[in-house]
Design a protein around this motif. Structure first.
Motif, PDB file in Angstrom:
ATOM      1  N   PRO A   1       0.993  -0.991  -0.103  1.00 14.62           N
ATOM      2  CA  PRO A   1       0.179  -0.166  -0.328  1.00 14.62           C
ATOM      3  C   PRO A   1       0.849   1.343  -0.113  1.00 14.62           C
ATOM      4  N   VAL A   2       0.477   2.399  -0.624  1.00 11.44           N
ATOM      5  CA  VAL A   2       1.033   3.899  -0.730  1.00 11.44           C
ATOM      6  C   VAL A   2       0.522   4.992  -0.358  1.00 11.44           C
ATOM      7  N   LEU A   3       0.676   5.683   0.563  1.00  8.46           N
ATOM      8  CA  LEU A   3      -0.188   7.085   1.171  1.00  8.46           C
ATOM      9  C   LEU A   3      -0.121   8.249  -0.208  1.00  8.46           C
ATOM     10  N   GLY A   4      -0.620   8.553  -0.104  1.00  8.64           N
ATOM     11  CA  GLY A   4      -1.088   9.561  -1.579  1.00  8.64           C
ATOM     12  C   GLY A   4      -1.319   8.412  -2.610  1.00  8.64           C
ATOM     13  N   SER A   5      -1.488   9.937  -3.703  1.00 10.35           N
ATOM     14  CA  SER A   5      -1.986   8.970  -5.276  1.00 10.35           C
ATOM     15  C   SER A   5      -0.443   8.621  -5.995  1.00 10.35           C
ATOM     16  N   VAL A   6      -0.735   7.812  -6.832  1.00  6.21           N
ATOM     17  CA  VAL A   6      -0.077   7.402  -7.340  1.00  6.21           C
ATOM     18  C   VAL A   6      -0.397   6.822  -8.947  1.00  6.21           C
ATOM     19  N   PRO A   7       0.314   8.043 -10.057  1.00  7.42           N
ATOM     20  CA  PRO A   7      -0.811   7.953 -11.186  1.00  7.42           C
ATOM     21  C   PRO A   7      -0.544   5.856 -11.451  1.00  7.42           C
ATOM     22  N   ALA A   8      -1.335   5.708 -12.713  1.00  6.65           N
ATOM     23  CA  ALA A   8      -1.252   4.618 -13.041  1.00  6.65           C
ATOM     24  C   ALA A   8      -0.739   4.111 -13.529  1.00  6.65           C
ATOM     25  N   PHE A   9      -0.183   3.253 -13.428  1.00  4.47           N
ATOM     26  CA  PHE A   9       1.126   2.410 -14.704  1.00  4.47           C
ATOM     27  C   PHE A   9       1.391   1.563 -14.662  1.00  4.47           C
ATOM     28  N   ARG A  10       1.650   0.504 -15.948  1.00  6.07           N
ATOM     29  CA  ARG A  10       2.002  -0.587 -16.437  1.00  6.07           C
ATOM     30  C   ARG A  10       3.975  -0.750 -16.304  1.00  6.07           C
ATOM     31  N   LEU A  11       4.312  -1.370 -15.727  1.00  3.07           N
ATOM     32  CA  LEU A  11       5.630  -1.831 -16.246  1.00  3.07           C
ATOM     33  C   LEU A  11       6.107  -3.312 -16.078  1.00  3.07           C
ATOM     34  N   SER A  12       5.922  -3.856 -17.487  1.00  3.56           N
ATOM     35  CA  SER A  12       5.821  -5.096 -18.210  1.00  3.56           C
ATOM     36  C   SER A  12       7.245  -5.895 -18.678  1.00  3.56           C
ATOM     37  N   PRO A  13       7.429  -6.471 -18.574  1.00  2.93           N
ATOM     38  CA  PRO A  13       8.753  -7.212 -20.393  1.00  2.93           C
ATOM     39  C   PRO A  13       8.421  -7.339 -21.586  1.00  2.93           C
ATOM     40  N   ALA A  14       9.424  -6.696 -21.955  1.00  2.07           N
ATOM     41  CA  ALA A  14       8.611  -6.173 -23.383  1.00  2.07           C
ATOM     42  C   ALA A  14       8.578  -7.598 -24.515  1.00  2.07           C
TER      43      ALA A  14
ATOM     44  N   ASP B   1       2.141  11.517 -18.319  1.00  2.00           N
ATOM     45  CA  ASP B   1       3.189  11.693 -18.498  1.00  2.00           C
ATOM     46  C   ASP B   1       3.281  12.944 -16.875  1.00  2.00           C
ATOM     47  N   GLY B   2       4.425  12.250 -15.612  1.00  2.00           N
ATOM     48  CA  GLY B   2       4.221  13.293 -15.516  1.00  2.00           C
ATOM     49  C   GLY B   2       5.414  13.114 -14.237  1.00  2.00           C
ATOM     50  N   PRO B   3       5.901  13.466 -13.220  1.00  2.00           N
ATOM     51  CA  PRO B   3       7.138  13.534 -12.791  1.00  2.00           C
ATOM     52  C   PRO B   3       7.543  12.291 -12.023  1.00  2.00           C
ATOM     53  N   GLN B   4       6.065  11.729 -11.435  1.00  2.00           N
ATOM     54  CA  GLN B   4       6.570  10.219 -10.523  1.00  2.00           C
ATOM     55  C   GLN B   4       6.888   9.422 -11.494  1.00  2.00           C
ATOM     56  N   VAL B   5       5.879   9.681 -12.594  1.00  2.00           N
ATOM     57  CA  VAL B   5       6.291   8.457 -13.471  1.00  2.00           C
ATOM     58  C   VAL B   5       7.507   8.462 -14.038  1.00  2.00           C
ATOM     59  N   ARG B   6       8.548   9.296 -14.947  1.00  2.00           N
ATOM     60  CA  ARG B   6       9.953   9.745 -14.411  1.00  2.00           C
ATOM     61  C   ARG B   6      10.781   8.974 -13.631  1.00  2.00           C
ATOM     62  N   ARG B   7      10.271  10.041 -12.343  1.00  2.00           N
ATOM     63  CA  ARG B   7      11.289   9.055 -11.642  1.00  2.00           C
ATOM     64  C   ARG B   7      11.789   7.728 -11.472  1.00  2.00           C
ATOM     65  N   LEU B   8      10.320   7.128 -12.260  1.00  2.00           N
ATOM     66  CA  LEU B   8      10.455   5.436 -11.370  1.00  2.00           C
ATOM     67  C   LEU B   8      10.796   5.167 -13.136  1.00  2.00           C
ATOM     68  N   VAL B   9      10.464   6.070 -13.159  1.00  2.00           N
ATOM     69  CA  VAL B   9      11.628   4.633 -14.919  1.00  2.00           C
ATOM     70  C   VAL B   9      12.709   5.584 -15.309  1.00  2.00           C
ATOM     71  N   GLU B  10      13.292   5.910 -14.313  1.00  2.00           N
ATOM     72  CA  GLU B  10      14.736   6.386 -13.891  1.00  2.00           C
ATOM     73  C   GLU B  10      15.600   6.334 -13.252  1.00  2.00           C
ATOM     74  N   ASP B  11      14.765   5.179 -12.538  1.00  2.00           N
ATOM     75  CA  ASP B  11      15.148   5.381 -11.033  1.00  2.00           C
ATOM     76  C   ASP B  11      16.711   4.166 -11.244  1.00  2.00           C
ATOM     77  N   PRO B  12      17.874   4.084 -11.143  1.00  2.00           N
ATOM     78  CA  PRO B  12      18.622   3.438 -11.117  1.00  2.00           C
ATOM     79  C   PRO B  12      18.682   2.035 -10.426  1.00  2.00           C
ATOM     80  N   VAL B  13      18.382   2.215  -9.338  1.00  2.00           N
ATOM     81  CA  VAL B  13      17.540   0.957  -8.620  1.00  2.00           C
ATOM     82  C   VAL B  13      17.162  -0.182  -9.145  1.00  2.00           C
ATOM     83  N   VAL B  14      15.991   1.055  -9.710  1.00  2.00           N
ATOM     84  CA  VAL B  14      14.649  -0.103  -9.942  1.00  2.00           C
ATOM     85  C   VAL B  14      15.327  -0.621 -11.584  1.00  2.00           C
ATOM     86  N   ARG B  15      16.409  -0.130 -12.280  1.00  2.00           N
ATOM     87  CA  ARG B  15      16.570  -0.676 -13.946  1.00  2.00           C
ATOM     88  C   ARG B  15      18.048  -1.603 -12.962  1.00  2.00           C
ATOM     89  N   GLN B  16      18.362  -1.551 -12.015  1.00  2.00           N
ATOM     90  CA  GLN B  16      19.564  -2.462 -11.887  1.00  2.00           C
ATOM     91  C   GLN B  16      18.447  -3.578 -11.352  1.00  2.00           C
TER      92      GLN B  16
END
Length: 346
Positions: free
Chosen positions: A241-254, A285-300
Motif C-alpha cells: 500500500p502507498v500513501l498518497g496518490s500514485v499515477p496508474a502505470f504498468r511496467l511489463s517485460p517487452a 506523463d509526469g514527474p512520478q512516472v519519470r522518476r520511476l523509469v529513470e531510477d537506477p535501483v529499479v532498473r538494476q
C-alpha cells in the motif's frame, strides 16, 4: 492319248519289263545320286561317303537332322596340347577335408533345475494409463525434469511450498493469514480485477498473508481459480500500500503480450538496454512516472531478473504478479522490487 502305262505299243520292251518307273529326279533310271553336281571321289569326297549317300537316296538340303551326339572335342591327356599350342586346363579334383582326431564326449554332470526367481514387479508410478494412457500422453512416467537456474532460486530448498507451508513461513515472521473473504480483504478483489494478467471473473484472491518486509507493509496472496471441487493457484501477487496518490502505470517485460493498454503512453527510460527488455506505460506523463523509469535501483533490479514479473498500480497499491502459486522466495524477491518502486514514486 496313250501313256507308257496303257501299253498301246509305244513301249518296245517286253511285257514283263513294262511298268511305271521313278522319275529321274526321284531316283529312277538316269539318276546320278546325291552326288550330282558335286565333286567326285578325287575332288574332295571319299568313296565311302558316296556309297553312304547312294544307299540313302536323294534328299533336299537340310532334310536330315544332324547327329544327336554333342560336338565336343575328344578329351586330351595331361601331356596333350591343342593345335594352338595351349596347355589344357587340369581337371579339378575335390580334396577331402583333413580328418580331425575324435574326442570322446565328456561325462555328463547331474543336472540341477535353476532356482525359481520371483517375478519383478513394475514400479507403480511407471504403470500409468494403460492403452488409453499411452495414446493420450500417459503410459510410463517420464524422468523428472531438472529445474532451471531461476526455478532453483525461487523454489524452497525443502521442496515445493503449498499454502499451508507459506502460512507457516509467514507466521514464523509474525505475519497474519486470512482466506481472502474478510472485510479487510475487499480491496484485494478490485486489485485482482486490475491485474495485467486479466483474470477471469471466477478467479478470486485467497491464501492471504500480511506482514512487513524491507520496511514495507506487504500483502501476499494467490489468485485462485475453481478446479473440480477445489481451487488452484494461477498467479501469485505481492502488493504494497502507498500513501498518497500514485499515477496508474504498468511496467511489463517487452517479450510479454500486454492487454488493455488503450490510451496509455509509453515512457522511455533513456537506457537502450532497459527499453529493449522492459516497457513502461502510464496513463499520463509526469514527474512520478519519470522518476520511476529513470531510477537506477529499479532498473538494476529489473535487468537482473528473468523478465517474469509485471508491475502495476491500482486502488492505492503497487503490486507485482507472476504465474504460479506464491512462495517465500518469491515474496522476498517482490519485496525488494516493490521497496525500490515505492521509494521512487513516493
Amino acid at each position: 492319248m496313250s501313256t507308257p502305262r496303257n501299253g498301246d505299243g509305244f513301249d518296245d520292251r517286253p511285257e514283263d519289263q513294262r511298268g511305271w518307273t521313278e522319275p529321274t529326279h526321284l531316283g529312277g533310271p538316269g539318276h546320278q545320286g546325291p552326288g550330282f553336281g558335286h565333286q567326285g571321289p578325287g575332288e574332295g569326297s571319299s568313296a565311302g561317303q558316296q556309297g553312304e549317300d547312294a544307299g540313302r537316296g536323294w534328299e533336299p538340303p537340310g532334310w536330315s537332322l544332324p547327329d544327336a551326339a554333342p560336338d565336343r572335342p575328344a578329351q586330351q591327356g595331361p601331356a596333350q596340347q591343342d593345335p594352338a599350342g595351349r596347355r589344357p586346363e587340369p581337371e579339378w579334383e575335390a580334396t577331402p577335408p583333413p580328418q580331425q582326431p575324435w574326442d570322446a564326449p565328456a561325462e555328463r554332470q547331474p543336472w540341477d533345475p535353476p532356482a525359481e526367481q520371483a517375478p519383478q514387479k513394475e514400479p507403480q508410478e511407471e504403470r500409468r494409463g494403460g492403452l488409453l494412457g499411452g495414446l493420450f500422453g500417459g503410459g510410463r512416467a517420464r524422468a523428472p525434469r531438472e529445474p532451471g537456474a531461476v526455478e532453483q532460486v525461487f523454489t524452497p530448498k525443502g521442496g515445493p511450498v503449498g499454502p499451508g507451508d507459506l502460512a507457516a513461513w509467514g507466521q514464523a515472521f509474525g505475519w497474519t493469514a486470512s482466506d481472502g473473504t474478510g472485510p479487510q480483504d475487499a480491496p484485494l478483489v478490485e486489485l485482482t480485477r486490475s491485474a495485467p494478467v486479466r483474470p477471469a471473473k471466477s478467479e478470486v484472491p485467497s491464501n492471504v498473508l500480511r506482514g512487513r518486509a524491507d520496511g514495507l507493509d506487504l500483502v501476499a496472496f494467490d489468485i485462485v481459480s475453481p478446479y473440480g471441487r477445489g481451487w488452484v493457484a494461477t498467479h501469485a501477487v505481492n502488493a504494497a500500500p502507498v500513501l498518497g496518490s500514485v499515477p496508474a502505470f504498468r511496467l511489463s517485460p517487452a517479450r510479454l503480450w500486454r492487454h488493455g493498454t488503450g490510451g496509455m503512453l509509453q515512457i522511455p527510460s533513456g537506457d537502450p538496454e532497459f527499453d529493449t527488455r522492459w516497457v513502461m506505460l502510464a496513463a499520463e506523463d509526469g514527474p512520478q512516472v519519470r522518476r520511476l523509469v529513470e531510477d537506477p535501483v529499479v532498473r538494476q533490479l529489473l535487468l537482473g531478473s528473468d523478465d517474469g514479473d509485471e508491475l502495476w498500480s491500482a486502488v492505492g497499491f503497487v503490486a507485482a504478479v507472476r504465474p504460479g502459486g506464491n512462495r517465500p522466495q518469491l515474496v522476498e524477491h517482490h519485496a525488494r522490487i516493490l521497496a525500490a518502486v515505492v521509494a521512487a514514486v513516493a
